[in-house]
Design a protein around this motif. Structure first.
Motif, PDB file in Angstrom:
ATOM      1  N   HIS A 115       0.842  -1.193   0.000  1.00 24.03           N
ATOM      2  CA  HIS A 115       0.000   0.000   0.000  1.00 24.03           C
ATOM      3  C   HIS A 115       0.880   1.247   0.000  1.00 24.03           C
ATOM      4  N   LEU A 116       0.235   2.380  -0.241  1.00 24.61           N
ATOM      5  CA  LEU A 116       0.923   3.663  -0.213  1.00 24.61           C
ATOM      6  C   LEU A 116       0.029   4.650   0.510  1.00 24.61           C
ATOM      7  N   ILE A 117       0.595   5.366   1.472  1.00 24.39           N
ATOM      8  CA  ILE A 117      -0.163   6.426   2.133  1.00 24.39           C
ATOM      9  C   ILE A 117       0.472   7.750   1.731  1.00 24.39           C
ATOM     10  N   LEU A 118      -0.340   8.669   1.196  1.00 22.81           N
ATOM     11  CA  LEU A 118       0.196   9.900   0.630  1.00 22.81           C
ATOM     12  C   LEU A 118      -0.818  11.028   0.783  1.00 22.81           C
ATOM     13  N   LYS A 119      -0.348  12.247   0.563  1.00 22.16           N
ATOM     14  CA  LYS A 119      -1.210  13.419   0.605  1.00 22.16           C
ATOM     15  C   LYS A 119      -2.116  13.433  -0.629  1.00 22.16           C
ATOM     16  N   GLU A 120      -3.327  13.940  -0.457  1.00 20.13           N
ATOM     17  CA  GLU A 120      -4.246  14.012  -1.599  1.00 20.13           C
ATOM     18  C   GLU A 120      -3.628  14.797  -2.748  1.00 20.13           C
ATOM     19  N   ASP A 121      -2.851  15.823  -2.444  1.00 19.82           N
ATOM     20  CA  ASP A 121      -2.270  16.678  -3.482  1.00 19.82           C
ATOM     21  C   ASP A 121      -1.258  15.919  -4.343  1.00 19.82           C
ATOM     22  N   ASP A 122      -0.780  14.763  -3.872  1.00 19.71           N
ATOM     23  CA  ASP A 122       0.158  13.958  -4.661  1.00 19.71           C
ATOM     24  C   ASP A 122      -0.559  13.020  -5.628  1.00 19.71           C
ATOM     25  N   ILE A 123      -1.897  13.010  -5.602  1.00 19.84           N
ATOM     26  CA  ILE A 123      -2.663  12.232  -6.577  1.00 19.84           C
ATOM     27  C   ILE A 123      -2.858  13.094  -7.824  1.00 19.84           C
ATOM     28  N   VAL A 124      -2.436  12.572  -8.959  1.00 16.93           N
ATOM     29  CA  VAL A 124      -2.490  13.326 -10.219  1.00 16.93           C
ATOM     30  C   VAL A 124      -3.914  13.385 -10.750  1.00 16.93           C
ATOM     31  N   GLY A 125      -4.621  12.252 -10.719  1.00 19.05           N
ATOM     32  CA  GLY A 125      -5.976  12.243 -11.259  1.00 19.05           C
ATOM     33  C   GLY A 125      -6.633  10.887 -11.103  1.00 19.05           C
ATOM     34  N   ILE A 126      -7.906  10.835 -11.470  1.00 25.03           N
ATOM     35  CA  ILE A 126      -8.692   9.602 -11.419  1.00 25.03           C
ATOM     36  C   ILE A 126      -8.719   8.987 -12.817  1.00 25.03           C
ATOM     37  N   LEU A 127      -8.425   7.700 -12.894  1.00 26.40           N
ATOM     38  CA  LEU A 127      -8.412   6.999 -14.185  1.00 26.40           C
ATOM     39  C   LEU A 127      -9.183   5.689 -14.026  1.00 26.40           C
ATOM     40  N   GLU A 128     -10.421   5.682 -14.484  1.00 29.73           N
ATOM     41  CA  GLU A 128     -11.282   4.516 -14.307  1.00 29.73           C
ATOM     42  C   GLU A 128     -11.267   3.572 -15.507  1.00 29.73           C
ATOM     43  N   THR A 129     -10.519   3.912 -16.558  1.00 28.05           N
ATOM     44  CA  THR A 129     -10.399   3.032 -17.723  1.00 28.05           C
ATOM     45  C   THR A 129      -8.928   2.650 -17.884  1.00 28.05           C
ATOM     46  N   ASP A 130      -8.622   1.926 -18.967  1.00 16.72           N
ATOM     47  CA  ASP A 130      -7.236   1.531 -19.232  1.00 16.72           C
ATOM     48  C   ASP A 130      -6.525   2.513 -20.152  1.00 16.72           C
ATOM     49  N   ASP A 131      -7.199   3.597 -20.522  1.00 18.17           N
ATOM     50  CA  ASP A 131      -6.604   4.543 -21.469  1.00 18.17           C
ATOM     51  C   ASP A 131      -6.320   5.876 -20.788  1.00 18.17           C
ATOM     52  N   VAL A 132      -5.084   6.326 -20.896  1.00 20.99           N
ATOM     53  CA  VAL A 132      -4.637   7.554 -20.226  1.00 20.99           C
ATOM     54  C   VAL A 132      -5.442   8.775 -20.657  1.00 20.99           C
ATOM     55  N   LYS A 133      -5.938   8.795 -21.884  1.00 17.71           N
ATOM     56  CA  LYS A 133      -6.673   9.970 -22.368  1.00 17.71           C
ATOM     57  C   LYS A 133      -7.931  10.239 -21.550  1.00 17.71           C
ATOM     58  N   ASP A 134      -8.381   9.229 -20.783  1.00 18.68           N
ATOM     59  CA  ASP A 134      -9.578   9.384 -19.954  1.00 18.68           C
ATOM     60  C   ASP A 134      -9.264   9.873 -18.540  1.00 18.68           C
ATOM     61  N   LEU A 135      -8.006  10.204 -18.280  1.00 20.83           N
ATOM     62  CA  LEU A 135      -7.613  10.685 -16.952  1.00 20.83           C
ATOM     63  C   LEU A 135      -8.348  11.984 -16.607  1.00 20.83           C
ATOM     64  N   LYS A 136      -8.906  12.033 -15.384  1.00 21.71           N
ATOM     65  CA  LYS A 136      -9.537  13.253 -14.889  1.00 21.71           C
ATOM     66  C   LYS A 136      -8.589  13.893 -13.883  1.00 21.71           C
ATOM     67  N   PRO A 137      -7.868  14.950 -14.296  1.00 24.94           N
ATOM     68  CA  PRO A 137      -6.881  15.560 -13.397  1.00 24.94           C
ATOM     69  C   PRO A 137      -7.538  16.146 -12.150  1.00 24.94           C
ATOM     70  N   LEU A 138      -6.778  16.160 -11.044  1.00 20.63           N
ATOM     71  CA  LEU A 138      -7.245  16.750  -9.799  1.00 20.63           C
ATOM     72  C   LEU A 138      -6.478  18.043  -9.523  1.00 20.63           C
ATOM     73  N   ASN A 139      -7.083  18.881  -8.694  1.00 16.20           N
ATOM     74  CA  ASN A 139      -6.439  20.122  -8.232  1.00 16.20           C
ATOM     75  C   ASN A 139      -5.924  20.944  -9.404  1.00 16.20           C
ATOM     76  N   ASP A 140      -4.614  21.256  -9.418  1.00 17.51           N
ATOM     77  CA  ASP A 140      -4.061  22.123 -10.462  1.00 17.51           C
ATOM     78  C   ASP A 140      -3.350  21.334 -11.559  1.00 17.51           C
ATOM     79  N   ARG A 141      -3.677  20.032 -11.701  1.00 17.32           N
ATOM     80  CA  ARG A 141      -3.017  19.207 -12.713  1.00 17.32           C
ATOM     81  C   ARG A 141      -3.638  19.406 -14.088  1.00 17.32           C
ATOM     82  N   VAL A 142      -2.811  19.198 -15.115  1.00 22.72           N
ATOM     83  CA  VAL A 142      -3.228  19.330 -16.508  1.00 22.72           C
ATOM     84  C   VAL A 142      -2.744  18.101 -17.262  1.00 22.72           C
ATOM     85  N   LEU A 143      -3.602  17.515 -18.094  1.00 25.92           N
ATOM     86  CA  LEU A 143      -3.213  16.387 -18.939  1.00 25.92           C
ATOM     87  C   LEU A 143      -2.971  16.898 -20.352  1.00 25.92           C
TER      88      LEU A 143
END
Length: 264
Positions: free
Chosen positions: A150-178
């Motif tokens: 497992h990994l325990i980390l700050k929420e700000d270190d999460i880049v985005g949510i990816l519910e599929t196998d394709d990176v183009k579907d990444l939903k960035p969090l906070n100030d991230r940009v894809l």
């Protein structure tokens, strides 16, 4: 006897060096194991020196939570992830040595903290248990919990949510940009074909998705980003997480502050 106790052992053979250090206290046992089977041995023979080297390096470092503890609740704005294991084979089925496997950057959210307070505003964690996420390369603390990494980390270190196998579907969090990275130019202005090694890493791309923006430090409200999907941008070469889509396209997920300009 002190509160913590430790033991270290070292073993040296003709082909390997192993070091294992153990330290423990109630509930947690940090384990650090280094096994090096890649080193050079120097021997003196009649007529000269002989240098022999072997390959292979394995490094493991984690903290093991004692089996008697079955629940782990993150505090504040921290998130507990179950790490996805690295692929052990290439697409063609070739078994990869452990040294060639890239560090996994994906995981499943297992538990989240209660969030944090900014001023008088309570800000909840923006991910929930069950979300599949991508996280920053070197963030967080690795734990072996319930027999799984497992990994325990700050929420700000999460880049985005990816519910599929394709990176183009990444939903960035906070100030991230894809960003979908533009292909590198293969010829010079004069038409000369460039060898692969001399191609500059491209730093231009098209914005695919943007996060909701960073939190205002006074009121805890989101500040929308000035960059929009569809923008062509110039970005810092060595920032963010390099990702690859299922079609082989190159993507990068980075902070909006690493975008240097919008071009047209």
């Amino acid at each position: 006897m002190g509160f913590c106790s430790g033991m270290a052992t070292a073993q040296l053979t003709a082909s390997s060096v192993s070091v294992r250090s153990l330290g423990s206290f109630e509930g947690l046992r940090p384990i650090s194991t280094v096994r090096v089977s890649s080193f050079s041995s120097l021997s003196l023979r009649k007529g000269g020196l002989s240098l022999r080297s072997t390959r292979g390096l394995v490094v493991k470092a984690a903290t093991t939570v004692a089996p008697k503890y079955t629940t782990l609740k993150p505090c504040g704005d921290r998130v507990l992830l179950k790490i996805k294991t690295a692929e052990e084979k290439t697409a063609g089925g070739i078994l990869l040595p452990s040294t060639a496997q890239s560090k996994p950057q994906g995981g499943e959210v297992v538990a989240v903290g209660e969030g944090k307070k900014i001023g008088k505003t309570k800000v909840d964690i923006s991910v929930k248990a069950g979300n599949q996420v991508v996280y920053s390369k070197y963030a967080g603390t690795e734990l072996e919990f319930n027999g799984t990494n497992h990994l325990i980390l700050k929420e700000d270190d999460i880049v985005g949510i990816l519910e599929t196998d394709d990176v183009k579907d990444l939903k960035p969090l906070n100030d991230r940009v894809l960003i979908k990275v533009a292909e590198a130019e293969q010829t010079t202005a004069g038409g000369l074909l460039l060898p692969e090694a001399s191609k500059e890493k491209p730093s231009i791309g098209t914005v695919v998705a943007v996060g909701p923006g960073p939190l205002d430090e006074d009121e805890g409200k989101r500040e929308p980003l000035s960059i929009s999907p569809g923008n062509t941008v110039l970005f810092s070469k060595y920032a963010g997480n390099d990702l690859k889509g299922v079609d082989g396209s190159e993507y990068i997920a980075l902070r909006a502050s690493d975008v240097m300009a919008v071009i047209s």
